[in-house]
Motif scaffolding. Structure first.
Motif, PDB file in Angstrom:
ATOM      1  N   GLN A   1      24.625 -50.788 -25.593  1.00  0.00           N
ATOM      2  CA  GLN A   1      24.495 -50.876 -24.139  1.00  0.00           C
ATOM      3  C   GLN A   1      23.316 -50.055 -23.630  1.00  0.00           C
ATOM      4  OE1 GLN A   1      27.873 -50.993 -21.082  1.00  0.00           O
ATOM      5  NE2 GLN A   1      27.245 -48.841 -20.982  1.00  0.00           N
ATOM      6  N   VAL A   2      23.109 -48.894 -24.199  1.00  0.00           N
ATOM      7  CA  VAL A   2      21.949 -48.076 -23.823  1.00  0.00           C
ATOM      8  C   VAL A   2      20.664 -48.874 -24.008  1.00  0.00           C
ATOM      9  CG1 VAL A   2      20.568 -46.066 -24.496  1.00  0.00           C
ATOM     10  CG2 VAL A   2      23.056 -45.856 -24.265  1.00  0.00           C
ATOM     11  N   TYR A   3      20.561 -49.556 -25.131  1.00  0.00           N
ATOM     12  CA  TYR A   3      19.389 -50.385 -25.434  1.00  0.00           C
ATOM     13  C   TYR A   3      19.268 -51.537 -24.437  1.00  0.00           C
ATOM     14  CZ  TYR A   3      16.293 -53.340 -28.292  1.00  0.00           C
ATOM     15  OH  TYR A   3      15.260 -54.135 -28.749  1.00  0.00           O
TER      16      TYR A   3
ATOM     17  N   GLU B   1      33.496 -48.495 -30.581  1.00  0.00           N
ATOM     18  CA  GLU B   1      33.054 -47.879 -29.334  1.00  0.00           C
ATOM     19  C   GLU B   1      31.669 -47.250 -29.483  1.00  0.00           C
ATOM     20  OE1 GLU B   1      33.317 -46.847 -25.335  1.00  0.00           O
ATOM     21  OE2 GLU B   1      34.718 -48.058 -26.515  1.00  0.00           O
ATOM     22  N   GLN B   2      31.433 -46.586 -30.621  1.00  0.00           N
ATOM     23  CA  GLN B   2      30.143 -45.927 -30.841  1.00  0.00           C
ATOM     24  C   GLN B   2      29.006 -46.937 -30.863  1.00  0.00           C
ATOM     25  OE1 GLN B   2      29.477 -44.484 -34.790  1.00  0.00           O
ATOM     26  NE2 GLN B   2      27.810 -43.096 -34.207  1.00  0.00           N
TER      27      GLN B   2
ATOM     28  N   LEU C   1      30.946 -56.054 -25.653  1.00  0.00           N
ATOM     29  CA  LEU C   1      30.885 -55.870 -27.103  1.00  0.00           C
ATOM     30  C   LEU C   1      32.163 -55.225 -27.638  1.00  0.00           C
ATOM     31  CD1 LEU C   1      27.168 -54.693 -27.401  1.00  0.00           C
ATOM     32  CD2 LEU C   1      28.112 -56.907 -28.100  1.00  0.00           C
ATOM     33  N   THR C   2      32.723 -54.288 -26.889  1.00  0.00           N
ATOM     34  CA  THR C   2      33.984 -53.665 -27.303  1.00  0.00           C
ATOM     35  C   THR C   2      35.112 -54.688 -27.310  1.00  0.00           C
ATOM     36  OG1 THR C   2      33.272 -51.544 -26.364  1.00  0.00           O
ATOM     37  CG2 THR C   2      35.624 -51.819 -26.805  1.00  0.00           C
ATOM     38  N   ALA C   3      35.093 -55.585 -26.304  1.00  0.00           N
ATOM     39  CA  ALA C   3      36.145 -56.595 -26.186  1.00  0.00           C
ATOM     40  C   ALA C   3      36.141 -57.584 -27.342  1.00  0.00           C
ATOM     41  CB  ALA C   3      36.003 -57.341 -24.863  1.00  0.00           C
TER      42      ALA C   3
ATOM     43  N   GLU D   1      22.354 -46.466 -35.698  1.00  0.00           N
ATOM     44  CA  GLU D   1      21.412 -46.993 -34.706  1.00  0.00           C
ATOM     45  C   GLU D   1      20.889 -48.367 -35.116  1.00  0.00           C
ATOM     46  OE1 GLU D   1      21.654 -42.633 -34.146  1.00  0.00           O
ATOM     47  OE2 GLU D   1      21.410 -43.933 -35.885  1.00  0.00           O
ATOM     48  N   LEU D   2      20.675 -48.557 -36.427  1.00  0.00           N
ATOM     49  CA  LEU D   2      20.244 -49.866 -36.911  1.00  0.00           C
ATOM     50  C   LEU D   2      21.323 -50.915 -36.668  1.00  0.00           C
ATOM     51  CD1 LEU D   2      18.353 -51.780 -38.419  1.00  0.00           C
ATOM     52  CD2 LEU D   2      19.282 -50.904 -40.577  1.00  0.00           C
ATOM     53  N   ALA D   3      22.568 -50.562 -36.915  1.00  0.00           N
ATOM     54  CA  ALA D   3      23.661 -51.498 -36.670  1.00  0.00           C
ATOM     55  C   ALA D   3      23.748 -51.846 -35.182  1.00  0.00           C
ATOM     56  CB  ALA D   3      24.977 -50.900 -37.160  1.00  0.00           C
ATOM     57  N   ALA D   4      23.593 -50.844 -34.314  1.00  0.00           N
ATOM     58  CA  ALA D   4      23.641 -51.086 -32.868  1.00  0.00           C
ATOM     59  C   ALA D   4      22.478 -51.957 -32.417  1.00  0.00           C
ATOM     60  CB  ALA D   4      23.616 -49.751 -32.120  1.00  0.00           C
ATOM     61  N   LEU D   5      21.311 -51.713 -32.984  1.00  0.00           N
ATOM     62  CA  LEU D   5      20.142 -52.525 -32.636  1.00  0.00           C
ATOM     63  C   LEU D   5      20.336 -53.969 -33.082  1.00  0.00           C
ATOM     64  CD1 LEU D   5      17.185 -52.437 -31.519  1.00  0.00           C
ATOM     65  CD2 LEU D   5      16.457 -52.223 -33.893  1.00  0.00           C
ATOM     66  N   THR D   6      20.931 -54.167 -34.251  1.00  0.00           N
ATOM     67  CA  THR D   6      21.215 -55.521 -34.728  1.00  0.00           C
ATOM     68  C   THR D   6      22.116 -56.254 -33.745  1.00  0.00           C
ATOM     69  OG1 THR D   6      21.014 -54.833 -37.036  1.00  0.00           O
ATOM     70  CG2 THR D   6      22.227 -56.863 -36.608  1.00  0.00           C
ATOM     71  N   LEU D   7      23.160 -55.581 -33.296  1.00  0.00           N
ATOM     72  CA  LEU D   7      24.112 -56.178 -32.367  1.00  0.00           C
ATOM     73  C   LEU D   7      23.462 -56.432 -31.007  1.00  0.00           C
ATOM     74  CD1 LEU D   7      27.122 -56.945 -32.594  1.00  0.00           C
ATOM     75  CD2 LEU D   7      27.651 -54.732 -31.533  1.00  0.00           C
TER      76      LEU D   7
END
Length: 456
Positions: A130-132, A123-124, A116-118, A46-52
């Motif tokens: 994207q949810v954020y 994917e995770q 982001l996937t592109a 979740e931290l990695a996703a938030l960073t992105l």
């Protein structure tokens, strides 16, 4: 010839204006910092996703903020001339531009997962990001509105209210985050979506508070009376000054966003360490942003009065203050790297030691780029005060994307130097920008002084 004030007079004036701005930027930074700390305790993915996601959002947000920053020197100049009508016209059209921009970028945030996937993210991580971003998309408009109103108030040197409203927002964000991320106080556990919802709530509250202040304390400007009425001449003037600022900011912020992508190629742990180290470096950088804003307002007011002696003296003082802040920051980064990194990661997390070990090297590089980043942002603020935005835009493009990003890829990915190599590329890009912007400001200052002496 206007007699210049002495250095101590300028220092008092800049600190009186700049300290609330610094405090406001630190409080604003605390909102993102709170998200990072709490998400770090919630989970490393979740931290990695938030960073992105944070890099994605702020790339768009700060480009749109160019129209807000454009009116800071404009309002300061008009206020120095006691022209309240022009103050109102500029602020209104900045708000118009912000509304249009927020609507235009909404689809990019809504479909961010595919983007982001592109570009190579897993994917995770992309789906969590994207949810954020889908929730945070509805906070773009109030966030930009707050930026416009803050610039309007800063241009009028009403900086204390900016500080207090931002402090209230930061405190509210911490409480709502704690409630929604972890499911405390009877709320559902929402994780990364809770952090986004907290941010939107705080942005709406902040916008409400700052509008109420402007309407009640500065009724002479009548900002929202007949707000719907277009003013195409001023719309064009704000746009012409603001879009280069937006692109300049995009060039720098995009550089850091792209560096997050490169870190993502190295893995989840390097990306998480990058996010934490970048948060720490950004916190220190808020001091320089506040000084840069003060430089913009003071230079804009001096330009409006035709006061070239104090324009130059003020520039010397704000550069000195920036250098003092850099010395303190570098010392802290080099002496306490493990302590600083440790604040962000759950002690029980099995990846804690690996993240801190990676982040320690990144903080050493961050200490190096504090020097050049401070120099470039303060001179950028001075140039904005002179309403010189197009040449700095070109400088940013060349320095960040012609030097910084290629070097980050070369050192970090191609040569295999990892995260430290990526950050070394950032340092080189910022160093080139600092040198070119310094040359531009003093060249422009000499031209203005020469013109003033000729007319005098």
């Amino acid at each position: 010839m206007i007699r210049p004030d002495n250095h101590s007079t300028h220092m008092r004036s800049i600190l009186r204006l700049g300290l609330p701005l610094i405090g406001g930027h630190l409080a604003q930074f605390a909102i993102g910092l709170t998200d990072t700390i709490m998400m770090g305790w919630y989970g490393v993915p979740e931290l990695a996703a938030l960073t992105l996601a944070g890099s994605f959002f702020f790339t768009l947000f700060l480009f749109g903020s160019g129209f807000a920053w454009a009116i800071m020197p404009m309002v300061a100049r008009y206020a120095a001339l006691n022209d309240e009508v022009q103050v109102r016209r500029a602020t209104r059209m900045a708000l118009w531009l912000s509304i249009i921009y927020a609507l235009l970028v909404l689809p990019l945030m809504w479909f961010s997962g595919a983007i982001l996937t592109a570009i190579g993210q897993t994917e995770q991580i992309a789906q969590m990001a994207q949810v954020y971003l889908r929730t945070l998309a509805f906070g773009m408009l109030p966030a930009l509105g707050v930026m416009v109103m803050k610039s309007y108030l800063a241009g009028l040197e009403h900086t204390r209210v900016v500080l207090w409203i931002t402090i209230v927002a930061a405190g509210a964000n911490a409480l709502v985050n704690y409630m929604l991320i972890f499911g405390n106080w009877g709320a559902p556990e929402m994780g990364i979506a809770g952090a986004a919802l907290a941010s939107v709530t705080v942005q709406l509250v902040s916008m409400g508070l700052i509008v109420v202040y402007a309407v009640r304390i500065l009724p002479e400007h009548q900002l929202f009376i007949r707000f719907w009425k277009p003013d195409w001449d001023m719309f064009g003037r704000v746009f012409q000054l603001g879009w280069p600022i937006g692109l300049t900011t995009l060039a720098e912020v995009g550089l850091f966003a792209a560096s997050a992508v490169l870190m993502g190629w190295l893995g989840t742990i390097p990306l998480a360490a990058h996010g934490v180290a970048l948060q720490i470096a950004t916190g220190a950088f808020m001091i320089q942003i506040g000084l840069s804003n003060a430089a913009t307002v003071r230079a804009g007011a001096a330009l409006g009065r035709g006061d070239t002696p104090n324009l130059l003296r003020g520039a010397e003082v704000v550069i000195l203050l920036g250098a003092i802040a850099v010395i303190v920051t570098v010392a802290i980064f080099l002496i306490f790297p493990v302590t600083l990194m440790g604040f962000f990661i759950d002690p029980a997390d099995p990846d804690r030691d690996a993240i801190i070990a990676t982040g320690r090297g990144l903080l050493a590089m961050a200490a190096l780029f504090q020097v050049v980043d401070a120099a470039q942002v303060i001179h950028l603020g001075l140039l904005r005060g002179l309403q010189d935005t197009r040449v700095p835009m070109i400088v940013a493009g060349v320095a960040y994307w012609g030097v910084g990003m290629p070097c980050a890829w070369l050192f970090g990915i191609h040569l295999g130097w990892g995260g430290e190599g990526i950050w070394l590329g950032l340092v080189l890009g910022l160093a080139v920008a600092a040198v070119l912007l310094m040359l531009r400001f003093w060249q422009r200052s000499a031209t203005i002084v020469s013109r003033h002496m000729t007319l005098g």
